[in-house]
Design a protein around this motif. Structure first.
Motif, PDB file in Angstrom:
ATOM      1  N   GLU A  35       1.199  -1.632  -0.289  1.00  0.00           N
ATOM      2  CA  GLU A  35      -0.290   0.044  -0.054  1.00  0.00           C
ATOM      3  C   GLU A  35       1.071   1.547   0.129  1.00  0.00           C
ATOM      4  O   GLU A  35       0.355   2.719  -0.767  1.00  0.00           O
ATOM      5  CB  GLU A  35      -1.071   0.023   1.187  1.00  0.00           C
ATOM      6  CG  GLU A  35      -1.657   1.141   1.002  1.00  0.00           C
ATOM      7  CD  GLU A  35      -2.578   1.098   2.702  1.00  0.00           C
ATOM      8  OE1 GLU A  35      -2.978   2.400   3.713  1.00  0.00           O
ATOM      9  OE2 GLU A  35      -2.735   0.168   3.001  1.00  0.00           O
ATOM     10  N   LEU A  36       2.121   1.275   0.649  1.00  0.00           N
ATOM     11  CA  LEU A  36       2.965   2.500   0.785  1.00  0.00           C
ATOM     12  C   LEU A  36       4.034   1.985  -0.381  1.00  0.00           C
ATOM     13  O   LEU A  36       4.851   3.226  -0.429  1.00  0.00           O
ATOM     14  CB  LEU A  36       3.675   2.549   2.479  1.00  0.00           C
ATOM     15  CG  LEU A  36       2.314   3.140   3.273  1.00  0.00           C
ATOM     16  CD1 LEU A  36       3.178   2.427   4.687  1.00  0.00           C
ATOM     17  CD2 LEU A  36       2.051   4.051   3.576  1.00  0.00           C
ATOM     18  N   GLN A  37       4.021   1.643  -1.432  1.00  0.00           N
ATOM     19  CA  GLN A  37       4.676   0.981  -2.791  1.00  0.00           C
ATOM     20  C   GLN A  37       5.947   1.155  -2.226  1.00  0.00           C
ATOM     21  O   GLN A  37       6.936   1.625  -2.756  1.00  0.00           O
ATOM     22  CB  GLN A  37       4.509   2.202  -3.309  1.00  0.00           C
ATOM     23  CG  GLN A  37       3.047   3.030  -3.582  1.00  0.00           C
ATOM     24  CD  GLN A  37       2.571   4.343  -4.379  1.00  0.00           C
ATOM     25  OE1 GLN A  37       3.425   4.822  -5.011  1.00  0.00           O
ATOM     26  NE2 GLN A  37       0.643   3.848  -4.640  1.00  0.00           N
ATOM     27  N   LEU A  38       6.164   0.127  -1.223  1.00  0.00           N
ATOM     28  CA  LEU A  38       8.121  -0.308  -0.710  1.00  0.00           C
ATOM     29  C   LEU A  38       8.295  -0.938  -2.300  1.00  0.00           C
ATOM     30  O   LEU A  38       7.300  -1.157  -3.239  1.00  0.00           O
ATOM     31  CB  LEU A  38       7.662  -0.649   0.344  1.00  0.00           C
ATOM     32  CG  LEU A  38       8.273   0.255   1.713  1.00  0.00           C
ATOM     33  CD1 LEU A  38       7.101   0.846   1.749  1.00  0.00           C
ATOM     34  CD2 LEU A  38       9.069  -0.318   2.505  1.00  0.00           C
ATOM     35  N   ALA A  39       9.639  -0.894  -2.470  1.00  0.00           N
ATOM     36  CA  ALA A  39       9.696  -2.000  -3.179  1.00  0.00           C
ATOM     37  C   ALA A  39       9.504  -3.082  -4.238  1.00  0.00           C
ATOM     38  O   ALA A  39       9.196  -3.487  -4.885  1.00  0.00           O
ATOM     39  CB  ALA A  39      11.272  -1.766  -4.054  1.00  0.00           C
ATOM     40  N   PHE A  70       8.168 -17.284  11.258  1.00  0.00           N
ATOM     41  CA  PHE A  70       8.140 -16.398   9.825  1.00  0.00           C
ATOM     42  C   PHE A  70       9.442 -15.142   9.917  1.00  0.00           C
ATOM     43  O   PHE A  70       9.780 -14.888  10.610  1.00  0.00           O
ATOM     44  CB  PHE A  70       7.207 -15.845   9.745  1.00  0.00           C
ATOM     45  CG  PHE A  70       5.861 -16.968   9.084  1.00  0.00           C
ATOM     46  CD1 PHE A  70       5.044 -16.750   8.042  1.00  0.00           C
ATOM     47  CD2 PHE A  70       5.721 -17.842   9.826  1.00  0.00           C
ATOM     48  CE1 PHE A  70       4.398 -17.591   7.359  1.00  0.00           C
ATOM     49  CE2 PHE A  70       4.799 -19.376   8.698  1.00  0.00           C
ATOM     50  CZ  PHE A  70       4.387 -19.184   7.873  1.00  0.00           C
ATOM     51  N   LEU A  71       9.693 -14.695   8.386  1.00  0.00           N
ATOM     52  CA  LEU A  71      10.444 -13.808   7.616  1.00  0.00           C
ATOM     53  C   LEU A  71      10.142 -13.173   6.972  1.00  0.00           C
ATOM     54  O   LEU A  71       9.570 -13.982   5.816  1.00  0.00           O
ATOM     55  CB  LEU A  71      12.267 -14.532   7.924  1.00  0.00           C
ATOM     56  CG  LEU A  71      13.159 -13.595   7.055  1.00  0.00           C
ATOM     57  CD1 LEU A  71      13.755 -12.642   8.490  1.00  0.00           C
ATOM     58  CD2 LEU A  71      14.442 -14.294   7.017  1.00  0.00           C
ATOM     59  N   VAL A  72       9.916 -11.815   7.348  1.00  0.00           N
ATOM     60  CA  VAL A  72       9.383 -11.130   6.595  1.00  0.00           C
ATOM     61  C   VAL A  72      10.380 -10.018   5.661  1.00  0.00           C
ATOM     62  O   VAL A  72      11.291  -9.391   6.765  1.00  0.00           O
ATOM     63  CB  VAL A  72       8.079 -10.153   6.896  1.00  0.00           C
ATOM     64  CG1 VAL A  72       8.078  -8.652   5.249  1.00  0.00           C
ATOM     65  CG2 VAL A  72       7.243 -10.859   7.653  1.00  0.00           C
ATOM     66  N   GLU A  73      10.748  -9.946   3.827  1.00  0.00           N
ATOM     67  CA  GLU A  73      12.419  -8.930   4.083  1.00  0.00           C
ATOM     68  C   GLU A  73      11.221  -8.116   3.325  1.00  0.00           C
ATOM     69  O   GLU A  73      10.866  -8.868   2.402  1.00  0.00           O
ATOM     70  CB  GLU A  73      12.727  -9.592   3.123  1.00  0.00           C
ATOM     71  CG  GLU A  73      14.156 -10.810   3.162  1.00  0.00           C
ATOM     72  CD  GLU A  73      14.985 -11.904   3.011  1.00  0.00           C
ATOM     73  OE1 GLU A  73      15.602 -11.945   3.982  1.00  0.00           O
ATOM     74  OE2 GLU A  73      14.919 -11.593   2.069  1.00  0.00           O
ATOM     75  N   ILE A  74      11.354  -6.952   3.676  1.00  0.00           N
ATOM     76  CA  ILE A  74      11.820  -5.178   2.511  1.00  0.00           C
ATOM     77  C   ILE A  74      13.178  -5.547   1.882  1.00  0.00           C
ATOM     78  O   ILE A  74      13.332  -5.002   2.606  1.00  0.00           O
ATOM     79  CB  ILE A  74      10.754  -5.228   3.863  1.00  0.00           C
ATOM     80  CG1 ILE A  74       9.051  -5.449   4.106  1.00  0.00           C
ATOM     81  CG2 ILE A  74      10.140  -3.370   2.463  1.00  0.00           C
ATOM     82  CD1 ILE A  74       8.678  -4.734   4.504  1.00  0.00           C
ATOM     83  N   VAL A  75      12.891  -4.626   0.971  1.00  0.00           N
ATOM     84  CA  VAL A  75      13.920  -3.352   0.385  1.00  0.00           C
ATOM     85  C   VAL A  75      13.735  -2.636  -0.190  1.00  0.00           C
ATOM     86  O   VAL A  75      12.335  -2.565  -1.218  1.00  0.00           O
ATOM     87  CB  VAL A  75      14.904  -4.720  -1.317  1.00  0.00           C
ATOM     88  CG1 VAL A  75      15.960  -3.628  -1.259  1.00  0.00           C
ATOM     89  CG2 VAL A  75      14.944  -5.829   0.086  1.00  0.00           C
ATOM     90  N   ASP A  76      14.380  -1.282  -0.234  1.00  0.00           N
ATOM     91  CA  ASP A  76      13.758   0.115  -0.464  1.00  0.00           C
ATOM     92  C   ASP A  76      14.968   0.717  -0.425  1.00  0.00           C
ATOM     93  O   ASP A  76      15.729   0.614   0.513  1.00  0.00           O
ATOM     94  CB  ASP A  76      12.977   0.568  -0.032  1.00  0.00           C
ATOM     95  CG  ASP A  76      11.904   1.150  -1.352  1.00  0.00           C
ATOM     96  OD1 ASP A  76      12.318   2.130  -1.776  1.00  0.00           O
ATOM     97  OD2 ASP A  76      10.851   1.247  -1.576  1.00  0.00           O
ATOM     98  N   SER A  77      14.529   2.006  -0.074  1.00  0.00           N
ATOM     99  CA  SER A  77      15.676   2.722  -0.177  1.00  0.00           C
ATOM    100  C   SER A  77      15.235   3.414   1.479  1.00  0.00           C
ATOM    101  O   SER A  77      14.768   2.446   2.118  1.00  0.00           O
ATOM    102  CB  SER A  77      15.686   4.738  -0.595  1.00  0.00           C
ATOM    103  OG  SER A  77      14.000   5.086  -0.087  1.00  0.00           O
ATOM    104  N   LYS A  78      16.595   3.794   1.686  1.00  0.00           N
ATOM    105  CA  LYS A  78      16.775   4.280   3.331  1.00  0.00           C
ATOM    106  C   LYS A  78      15.853   5.509   3.746  1.00  0.00           C
ATOM    107  O   LYS A  78      14.917   4.975   4.844  1.00  0.00           O
ATOM    108  CB  LYS A  78      17.771   4.879   3.352  1.00  0.00           C
ATOM    109  CG  LYS A  78      18.032   5.098   4.807  1.00  0.00           C
ATOM    110  CD  LYS A  78      19.639   5.598   5.225  1.00  0.00           C
ATOM    111  CE  LYS A  78      19.548   6.113   6.912  1.00  0.00           C
ATOM    112  NZ  LYS A  78      20.854   7.366   6.882  1.00  0.00           N
ATOM    113  N   GLU A  79      15.606   5.820   3.326  1.00  0.00           N
ATOM    114  CA  GLU A  79      13.954   7.062   3.255  1.00  0.00           C
ATOM    115  C   GLU A  79      12.861   6.338   3.276  1.00  0.00           C
ATOM    116  O   GLU A  79      12.197   6.456   4.150  1.00  0.00           O
ATOM    117  CB  GLU A  79      14.161   8.185   2.023  1.00  0.00           C
ATOM    118  CG  GLU A  79      15.477   9.305   1.609  1.00  0.00           C
ATOM    119  CD  GLU A  79      16.552   8.458   1.121  1.00  0.00           C
ATOM    120  OE1 GLU A  79      17.566   8.507   1.662  1.00  0.00           O
ATOM    121  OE2 GLU A  79      16.464   7.446   0.470  1.00  0.00           O
TER     122      GLU A  79
END
Length: 115
Positions: A35-39, A70-79
């Motif tokens: 929803e927050l448009q993370l990569a 369970f492991l959730v991995e999220i990748v995006d910019s630092k900001e």
């Protein structure tokens, strides 16, 4: 050759039974990240693990656990990851779950079609 881009990988370690309202917490986290448009976000189910309680969670037949790791991995910019952390904090606090969150800098290489 692609130029590596700096990014952040957020890892959230939680249990299968952790909930956020009527949903599994891992599902609520991924849906909010989308929803927050993370990569990108991925959920991985572990066959074995333990946390701060040292209680072993395993998929072995002789001791079938109902609360697999369970492991959730999220990748995006630092900001964008920094902006997501207060949202994640609210979700975890509301769920009364005990989770571990790690953060590390990563280099991202993009291959294929980027939309």
């Amino acid at each position: 050759m692609n130029i590596p881009e700096d990014a952040v990988q957020l890892r959230i370690f939680l249990g299968e039974n952790d909930r956020c309202g009527h949903r599994p917490l891992y599902e609520a986290i991924v849906l909010k990240a989308r929803e927050l448009q993370l990569a990108g976000a991925t959920v991985l189910r572990g066959p074995m693990g333990f946390g701060q309680s040292s209680r072993l969670h395993t998929a072995k037949l002789e001791r079938l656990s109902e609360d697999m790791p369970f492991l959730v991995e999220i990748v995006d910019s630092k900001e964008k990851i920094e902006a997501f952390l207060p949202v994640l904090d609210g979700m975890v606090t509301a769920s009364s779950s005990s989770v571990l969150v790690t953060w590390e800098g990563v280099k991202v290489l993009r291959y294929g079609k980027v939309s």
